[in-house]
Design a protein around this motif. Sequence first.
Motif: not given
Length: 220
Positions: A96-107
């Motif tokens: 969901v955050l990707g679809s809202r253009n939020v950059k993500r770091n999977i930890t």
Amino acid sequence: MRFFLDTANLYEIDHWREFGLVQGVTTNPALLAKEGGDALGRLKNICSMVAGPVSAEVTYQDHPSMIQQGLRLAGVAPNVVVKLPATIEGYRAAKVLGSRNVKRNITLTFVATQAIPFLMLNSPPVEYVSAICGRPEDFGVVSLEASYLKATIDRLSKVTQLLAASIRTSVQLASVIPYADVVTVPPSTWRTLFANPMTLQGENDFLNAWRELPAEWRTS
Ligand code: G3P
């Protein structure tokens, strides 16, 4: 390849900038808690000190809360990257955050295969997968092979960057250099590397020998 600093301490960020080792910053809830005070205010300060990406981790374990908090964190500054754990709920939030253009770091990725579902996300792809190197070794367990994670990323995404994290020792640092796109290193590791006893002893040996020369024979 880039180096990020793994800290929430403003003095450390300021100190290590001079060495070109703060191309970004990674924080986690433990690092922010250690500094005390207003965590969001601190994050804002870090983001203003650093031109590169600043990772800030969610502190909830269900995806609706992760999403809400992730949006709040992303609103702090344009260089915030939201850190999400490699869990089912983390996956749902990442999507969901990707679809809202939020950059993500999977930890909290400890084996390369944990990254697979996150690498299959492609609208848009996740920016970073963090390979946690030091934490398993704290408990005597051999850490993840960065080469396997790099190969997995290259097969499935090509865009996602391998961020090697939790680097406690020089051996861990050396082992990820050939594969990592980014290495985030805590200040303590850099401090230890600069204080190699053999370097300091060698420097003293050479200077002691030099001082035995009569003053007029020494170059200034
Ligand atoms: O950014 C990496 C960090 O979250 C790993 O934490 O406690 O294993 O050094 P730690």
